[in-house]
Design a protein around this motif. Structure first.
Motif, short mmCIF file in Angstrom:
data_model
loop_
_atom_site.label_atom_id
_atom_site.label_comp_id
_atom_site.label_asym_id
_atom_site.label_seq_id
_atom_site.Cartn_x
_atom_site.Cartn_y
_atom_site.Cartn_z
N SER A 120 45.54 26.23 20.12
CA SER A 120 45.48 26.40 21.21
C SER A 120 46.12 27.05 22.33
CB SER A 120 45.32 25.33 22.39
OG SER A 120 46.08 25.01 22.38
N GLY A 121 45.80 28.90 22.83
CA GLY A 121 46.61 29.65 23.47
C GLY A 121 46.88 30.74 22.74
N TYR A 122 46.53 30.92 21.06
CA TYR A 122 46.42 32.20 20.70
C TYR A 122 45.26 31.86 19.33
CZ TYR A 122 51.65 30.87 20.83
OH TYR A 122 52.50 29.94 21.06
N GLU A 180 54.77 28.73 20.85
CA GLU A 180 54.25 27.21 21.04
C GLU A 180 53.70 26.74 20.02
OE1 GLU A 180 53.36 26.12 25.40
OE2 GLU A 180 54.65 27.67 26.15
N MET A 181 54.24 25.69 19.38
CA MET A 181 53.37 24.99 18.63
C MET A 181 53.41 23.60 18.61
SD MET A 181 54.05 27.57 14.94
CE MET A 181 52.76 26.85 14.40
N PRO A 182 53.12 22.22 19.29
CA PRO A 182 52.44 21.59 19.64
C PRO A 182 52.80 20.75 18.00
CG PRO A 182 50.82 22.89 21.11
CD PRO A 182 51.54 23.38 20.00
N ASP A 183 54.13 19.40 18.20
CA ASP A 183 54.09 18.88 17.51
C ASP A 183 52.65 18.06 16.75
OD1 ASP A 183 57.06 18.72 18.10
OD2 ASP A 183 56.90 16.77 18.36
N ASP A 226 44.61 34.00 28.81
CA ASP A 226 44.79 34.90 28.06
C ASP A 226 45.64 34.20 27.10
OD1 ASP A 226 43.36 36.68 29.75
OD2 ASP A 226 44.96 38.07 29.89
N ARG A 227 44.31 34.94 25.79
CA ARG A 227 45.24 33.75 24.52
C ARG A 227 46.28 34.86 24.08
NH1 ARG A 227 40.53 30.47 20.77
NH2 ARG A 227 42.23 30.05 20.22
N THR A 246 46.87 32.61 5.08
CA THR A 246 47.66 31.33 4.93
C THR A 246 47.95 31.01 6.59
OG1 THR A 246 48.07 31.03 3.11
CG2 THR A 246 49.33 29.58 4.41
N ALA A 247 48.82 32.34 7.30
CA ALA A 247 49.93 31.90 8.30
C ALA A 247 48.53 31.88 9.83
CB ALA A 247 50.11 33.41 8.36
N GLU A 248 47.28 32.90 9.65
CA GLU A 248 46.06 32.98 10.33
C GLU A 248 45.50 31.53 10.08
OE1 GLU A 248 41.93 35.20 10.58
OE2 GLU A 248 43.33 35.49 8.53
N LYS A 249 44.91 31.28 9.04
CA LYS A 249 44.51 29.48 9.06
C LYS A 249 45.51 28.67 10.15
CE LYS A 249 41.02 31.27 6.69
NZ LYS A 249 39.83 31.08 7.72
N ILE A 250 46.64 28.47 9.51
CA ILE A 250 47.62 27.36 10.40
C ILE A 250 47.40 27.76 11.53
CG2 ILE A 250 50.14 27.19 10.92
CD1 ILE A 250 50.26 27.56 8.23
N CYS A 251 47.43 28.97 12.26
CA CYS A 251 47.33 29.42 13.38
C CYS A 251 46.45 28.97 14.69
CB CYS A 251 48.21 30.45 13.77
SG CYS A 251 49.99 30.40 14.00
#
Length: 162
Positions: free
Chosen positions: A28-30, A109-112, A2-3, A19-24
């Motif tokens: 993956s996972g969201y 969780e935002m991988p590098d 599940d995301r 902007t926040a929507e486009k970044i996220c």
């Protein structure tokens, strides 16, 4: 798997929350959406959007106050986090992206390799969003302020997370 469904809220849904929507949306996972609290918003907050969201990020305290006032039942039991980002930025402005990445990184969780997407996307020549950025977000090539041709070189811009 599940995301986690994330809703970003600002006033007009044109700069900060979008902007926040486009970044996220590429992480993956969201699953990300955005909306605004004002009448003229690009997409207005609705009970349906609030019901859809697992997690709600607002840009300023006034946004959470408006949600609590207008949609008390819809946000009952929801986690609403204020990022405290003033309305001083334009859509995808590098400083806004950097601030969002730093603040969202405290909650998500935002991988590098995904969070630092700007490292390969800013033109060395003039600082515009270059080909790497527009390719990643599906808009073709970016044009720089100092040129009328597409740029494709990367600036290697460092993004400090504090």
């Amino acid at each position: 798997m599940d995301r986690t469904k994330i809703l970003f809220v600002c006033s007009q849904n044109k700069w900060r929350s979008l902007t926040a929507e486009k970044i996220c949306e590429k992480i993956s996972g969201y699953s990300a959406r955005s909306a605004g609290t004002e009448k003229g918003a690009r997409i207005r907050v609705t009970e349906g959007l609030l019901g859809w969201a697992d997690l709600i990020f607002v840009m300023e305290k006034k946004h959470s106050d408006r949600l609590r006032s207008k949609f008390p039942d819809s946000i009952k039991g929801k986690k609403v986090i204020c990022l405290q980002i003033p309305d001083n930025y334009r859509y995808m402005e590098p400083e806004l992206v950097e601030i969002l990445q730093a603040k969202l990184g405290l909650y998500m969780e935002m991988p590098d390799n995904e969070i630092n997407f700007m490292e390969c996307c800013v033109c060395q020549e003039c600082g515009c969003f270059g080909a790497g950025f527009w390719k990643r977000f599906g808009r073709g090539y970016g044009y720089g302020a100092n040129s009328n041709r597409p740029h494709s070189t990367a600036a290697g811009m460092e993004i400090d997370l504090y």
